[in-house]
Enzyme design. Structure first.
Site, PDB file in Angstrom:
ATOM      1  N   LYS A 115      -3.734  76.067  22.430  1.00  0.00           N
ATOM      2  CA  LYS A 115      -4.350  75.696  23.702  1.00  0.00           C
ATOM      3  C   LYS A 115      -3.247  75.123  24.593  1.00  0.00           C
ATOM      4  O   LYS A 115      -2.829  73.979  24.437  1.00  0.00           O
ATOM      5  CB  LYS A 115      -5.453  74.662  23.492  1.00  0.00           C
ATOM      6  CG  LYS A 115      -6.194  74.361  24.781  1.00  0.00           C
ATOM      7  CD  LYS A 115      -7.433  73.530  24.548  1.00  0.00           C
ATOM      8  CE  LYS A 115      -8.275  73.412  25.806  1.00  0.00           C
ATOM      9  NZ  LYS A 115      -7.559  72.982  26.988  1.00  0.00           N
ATOM     10  N   TYR A 224      -3.968  84.659  27.615  1.00  0.00           N
ATOM     11  CA  TYR A 224      -4.927  84.438  26.535  1.00  0.00           C
ATOM     12  C   TYR A 224      -6.220  85.242  26.636  1.00  0.00           C
ATOM     13  O   TYR A 224      -7.105  85.091  25.817  1.00  0.00           O
ATOM     14  CB  TYR A 224      -5.235  82.949  26.341  1.00  0.00           C
ATOM     15  CG  TYR A 224      -5.755  82.203  27.559  1.00  0.00           C
ATOM     16  CD1 TYR A 224      -6.947  82.555  28.174  1.00  0.00           C
ATOM     17  CD2 TYR A 224      -5.048  81.119  28.070  1.00  0.00           C
ATOM     18  CE1 TYR A 224      -7.427  81.861  29.264  1.00  0.00           C
ATOM     19  CE2 TYR A 224      -5.520  80.415  29.167  1.00  0.00           C
ATOM     20  CZ  TYR A 224      -6.709  80.799  29.758  1.00  0.00           C
ATOM     21  OH  TYR A 224      -7.175  80.119  30.838  1.00  0.00           O
ATOM     22  N   LYS A 311      -9.148  69.731  20.220  1.00  0.00           N
ATOM     23  CA  LYS A 311      -8.055  69.021  20.886  1.00  0.00           C
ATOM     24  C   LYS A 311      -7.427  68.016  19.937  1.00  0.00           C
ATOM     25  O   LYS A 311      -8.139  67.295  19.222  1.00  0.00           O
ATOM     26  CB  LYS A 311      -8.600  68.271  22.103  1.00  0.00           C
ATOM     27  CG  LYS A 311      -9.135  69.199  23.180  1.00  0.00           C
ATOM     28  CD  LYS A 311      -8.359  69.004  24.450  1.00  0.00           C
ATOM     29  CE  LYS A 311      -9.276  68.740  25.604  1.00  0.00           C
ATOM     30  NZ  LYS A 311      -8.564  68.392  26.820  1.00  0.00           N
TER      31      LYS A 311
HETATM   32  S1  IVH Z   1      -9.819  80.984  26.518  1.00  0.00           S
HETATM   33  C1  IVH Z   1     -13.921  81.934  28.463  1.00  0.00           C
HETATM   34  N1  IVH Z   1      -7.546  80.390  25.376  1.00  0.00           N
HETATM   35  O1  IVH Z   1      -8.336  75.725  28.434  1.00  0.00           O
HETATM   36  C2  IVH Z   1     -12.839  81.189  27.799  1.00  0.00           C
HETATM   37  N2  IVH Z   1      -8.259  79.040  27.184  1.00  0.00           N
HETATM   38  O2  IVH Z   1     -11.477  74.563  29.107  1.00  0.00           O
HETATM   39  C3  IVH Z   1     -11.544  81.343  28.461  1.00  0.00           C
HETATM   40  N3  IVH Z   1      -6.671  77.250  27.798  1.00  0.00           N
HETATM   41  O3  IVH Z   1      -9.508  76.546  31.554  1.00  0.00           O
HETATM   42  C4  IVH Z   1     -10.547  80.407  27.990  1.00  0.00           C
HETATM   43  N4  IVH Z   1      -5.150  77.755  26.285  1.00  0.00           N
HETATM   44  O4  IVH Z   1      -7.153  77.257  31.094  1.00  0.00           O
HETATM   45  C5  IVH Z   1      -8.432  80.058  26.329  1.00  0.00           C
HETATM   46  N5  IVH Z   1      -5.521  80.010  24.295  1.00  0.00           N
HETATM   47  C6  IVH Z   1      -6.397  79.687  25.242  1.00  0.00           C
HETATM   48  C7  IVH Z   1      -6.174  78.612  26.134  1.00  0.00           C
HETATM   49  C8  IVH Z   1      -7.135  78.309  27.097  1.00  0.00           C
HETATM   50  C9  IVH Z   1      -5.466  76.956  27.298  1.00  0.00           C
HETATM   51  C10 IVH Z   1      -7.312  76.523  28.919  1.00  0.00           C
HETATM   52  C11 IVH Z   1      -7.928  77.386  29.949  1.00  0.00           C
HETATM   53  C12 IVH Z   1      -9.311  76.837  30.215  1.00  0.00           C
HETATM   54  C13 IVH Z   1      -9.339  75.594  29.391  1.00  0.00           C
HETATM   55  C14 IVH Z   1     -10.640  75.503  28.634  1.00  0.00           C
END
Ligand code: IVH
Length: 680
Positions: A115, A224, A311
């Site tokens: 993440k 991602y 997290k």
């Molecule tokens: S998937 C529909 N994968 O985390 C789901 N999000 O609250 C789409 N983020 O705003 C998100 N790393 O900007 C996804 N490997 C990852 C991620 C990721 C960071 C962020 C993303 C999103 C927030 C989730």
């Protein structure tokens, strides 16, 4: 000979250069020499300059930026940008897995990834060309930041292979730790507040008006997710691989795992390994891999049910507050700082942490003898996040914010509309005076490196310098033998004094600073909110100190980057009678108060007899760099040979040219080193 129209040639060059960039940056496998690459790029730059209407959105020249956006427009997302459900506990992960299984006939396979801790971005590709980059915003609309995103090298401008007509790629824009540290060091040097963490820095960078500045911020893109009609792959894992074929980098970490135990193993591994990553992550993301299964599990209004973010906990400790110091900065702002009982946190010992300002102290209700919770947010700077109320004594008194300057005793004031409390005695308060002097001599300002903090202290203590103009009145006699008592390593007091050589160095450094160009003189004055970039833009717009000083507010506001706050600060500076007096003395001393209009005049003979190869992309057009070489007596040569004195390497100096320079033992000099060379 074939004759191409400019348009055909531009189209051809864009395609070719993008293909070479892909070979170089994505595959680490260049198929063309750097020299030939530079030639192609230069030809494209020249053609675009001659035919601006033919400049294409996927042109590789966009990487170096140069587009200015005064106000970012907003745009609706094609599909809403949802967020992820968050959890901090392994129990909740068990619960997530149970819910998912309940909705499925066959147990799911999960994919785990990192993440990334940055800013979410949506990239729209139409017929393979990046046409729009939009921030997440409120999830249904975001800001259009296309020009800025085009400068990020891991964002493909043009897709390769059998891409679909419409593709939306989503990912995170992040700032690697190295870029973050460099950026903050630069900001501190010029007296601007550092960013608290790489996420804020990434977000601030994306909103810069000048994309050429964004290009220097070292941002990176991590993919991602992808959306669109008829994309290949029936699962998340395969789809991200397919995107690699079209020109995106493969995710650094993407793992299919088995059930809950696989998930736990992944997150325990990365809770430790993240400390070695060159960029920040704040957790891991667990996704159901199969698209059919994702659909069956479904989504809520806010987030998908088929994915969850775990997290990592920020490390937090509670430690007694020993005392509060109040520090006065260069601009007079008073910052409270907590002295803490030393405590070890995420690998370092924390003894002090900022309490930011009076509002923060009041909100936290910090009292004498309190134990404070300290956290390392984003692993960087320790942050006070609260008071450990269990340990508070009932009689504990509030700690009042001071009413008078701890250094000069002046009554403190609160600026309208700002949180800061400041000492208004700018001209007679020691830390403010010394802070301004230190800013003035800094490398990016007047670059008087024969002076430093210690010497400024000494000059100030002996009453020889109380403002920047005093530097230019210093004499050999005043400086020779000047003494200071310092403690050596063992704590013993010893006296040091200025000898002949030191004095000569100081005086010649000051003398040389009279040649520093006007834009840096303007920056060196230390006008509040006027950083290096703003000073340059003001200098170019107005051309002289008098013109800046006399500019009405409306005209100041016409300059890029100058808003109300900056304009007011400039006006206040030039309305201050003491400042005007100092400026008069600086002008009499011979400092540069006008822009050097005559471009090709000889400036120095520093590069006399030197053969210089200029290669790559610089912070200014390459021609401007070549002109500098000539202005200082150097000769531009086009290819590296044993007669080359040095190679001046910009951003795209690749392995071939580097290899040649190294094999012939020719030094490689960066733009920054080159500029410093000219100032010595
Ligand atoms: S998937 C529909 N994968 O985390 C789901 N999000 O609250 C789409 N983020 O705003 C998100 N790393 O900007 C996804 N490997 C990852 C991620 C990721 C960071 C962020 C993303 C999103 C927030 C989730």
């Amino acid at each position: 000979m074939e004759v191409y129209s400019a348009e055909e040639r531009i189209n051809h060059l864009v395609r070719e250069i993008n293909r070479h960039n892909y070979q170089y940056y994505m595959l680490d496998n260049p198929t063309i020499s750097d020299y030939d690459f530079d030639q192609l790029l230069q030809e494209l730059i020249d053609l675009e300059a001659a035919h601006p209407e033919l400049r294409r959105p996927d042109s590789p020249t966009q990487r170096v930026g140069g587009t200015v956006t005064k106000r970012f427009e907003s745009a609706a997302h094609l599909y809403p940008m949802q967020s992820l459900g968050n959890t901090y506990s392994q129990e909740e992960l068990t619960e997530f897995d149970r819910r998912v299984r309940e909705l499925l006939a066959v147990p799911p396979a999960y994919v785990c990834e990192l993440k990334y801790d940055g800013v979410a971005i949506s990239l729209i590709y139409e017929n393979g060309v990046l046409t729009r980059a939009v921030t997440r915003g409120d999830g249904s609309r975001g800001d259009v930041v296309t020009a800025n995103v085009r400068t990020i090298r891991t964002v493909p401008l043009q897709l390769q292979g059998d891409f679909p007509p419409l593709l939306e790629a989503r990912g995170e824009i992040i700032m690697p730790f190295r870029s973050f540290e460099q950026l903050n060091a630069e900001r501190e040097e010029i007296g601007e507040a550092p960013f608290a963490n790489p996420r804020n820095a990434a977000s601030g960078s994306l909103k810069l008006q000048d994309s050429a500045e964004v290009a220097k911020r070292g941002l990176d893109f991590k993919l991602y997710f992808a959306l669109g009609e008829q994309l290949p792959g029936d699962n998340h894992f395969d789809r991200l691989q397919a995107l690699h074929k079209w020109g995106f980098r493969k995710p650094d970490v993407l793992e299919k795992v088995n059930g809950l135990s696989g998930i736990y193993q992944f997150l325990n591994t990365w809770d430790v390994k993240r400390k070695q990553l060159p960029y920040p992550i704040d957790g891991v993301v667990i996704k159901v891999n199969d698209f059919d299964q994702q659909r069956q599990v479904g989504t809520t209004a806010k987030s998908p049910r088929w994915a969850i973010a775990y997290k990592f906990k920020a490390e937090r400790v509670s430690t007694p507050l020993l005392s509060v110091d109040f520090q006065v900065g260069r601009t007079g702002i008073v910052t409270p700082v907590a002295n803490l009982s030393p405590v070890s946190l995420a690998g370092t010992v924390v003894k002090r942490a900022t309490l930011n300002n009076a509002d923060f102290m009041a909100e936290m209700d910090i009292r004498e003898g309190d134990h404070l919770f300290v956290e390392k947010g984003g692993e960087i700077i320790p942050k006070i996040v609260g008071v450990d109320l269990d340990k508070r004594s009932p009689e504990a008194q509030r700690i009042p914010f001071i009413t008078h300057c701890p250094v000069c005793g002046a009554e403190l004031r609160k600026a309208d509309g700002e949180t800061g409390i400041f000492c208004p005695n700018a001209d007679h308060c020691a830390p403010q005076i010394k802070g301004r002097l230190e800013h003035f001599i800094a490398r990016k300002a007047m670059n008087i490196d024969s002076l430093g903090e210690g010497k400024i202290d000494m000059l100030y203590a002996h009453d020889l310098v109380t403002n920047i103009a005093d530097l230019y009145a210093l004499t050999y006699e005043q400086l020779l033998g000047l003494e200071k008592i310092v403690e050596d390593d063992s704590g013993k007091a010893k006296t040091i004094s200025f000898r002949e050589k030191t004095v000569q160095n100081i005086l010649s450094g000051i003398e040389a600073s009279k040649q520093v160009p006007f834009e840096r003189v303007l920056f060196a004055l230390g006008i509040r909110f006027v950083g290096e970039v703003t000073a340059r833009k003001l200098a170019r717009h107005f051309g002289s100190m008098d013109a800046v000083a006399n500019a009405p507010k409306e005209e100041l506001l016409e300059v890029e980057d100058v808003g109300e706050r900056v304009a007011d600060s400039i006006i206040a500076y030039f309305n201050d009678i003491e400042n005007l007096h100092i400026l008069m003395r600086l002008r009499d001393a011979g400092l540069q108060f006008t822009l050097n209009a005559e471009k090709s005049q000889t400036v120095s003979q520093k590069l006399n007899g030197k053969n210089i190869v200029v290669s790559g992309v610089f912070t200014v057009p390459r021609d401007a760099i070549k002109e500098l070489v000539e202005q200082h007596g150097g000769k531009n040569v086009s290819s590296i040979s044993k007669n080359t004195t040095f190679v001046l390497a910009g951003e795209k100096m690749g392995p071939e040219k580097r290899k040649k320079a190294v094999s012939l033992g020719i030094p490689i000099v960066s733009e920054e080193e080159f500029r410093n060379m000219l100032l010595d």
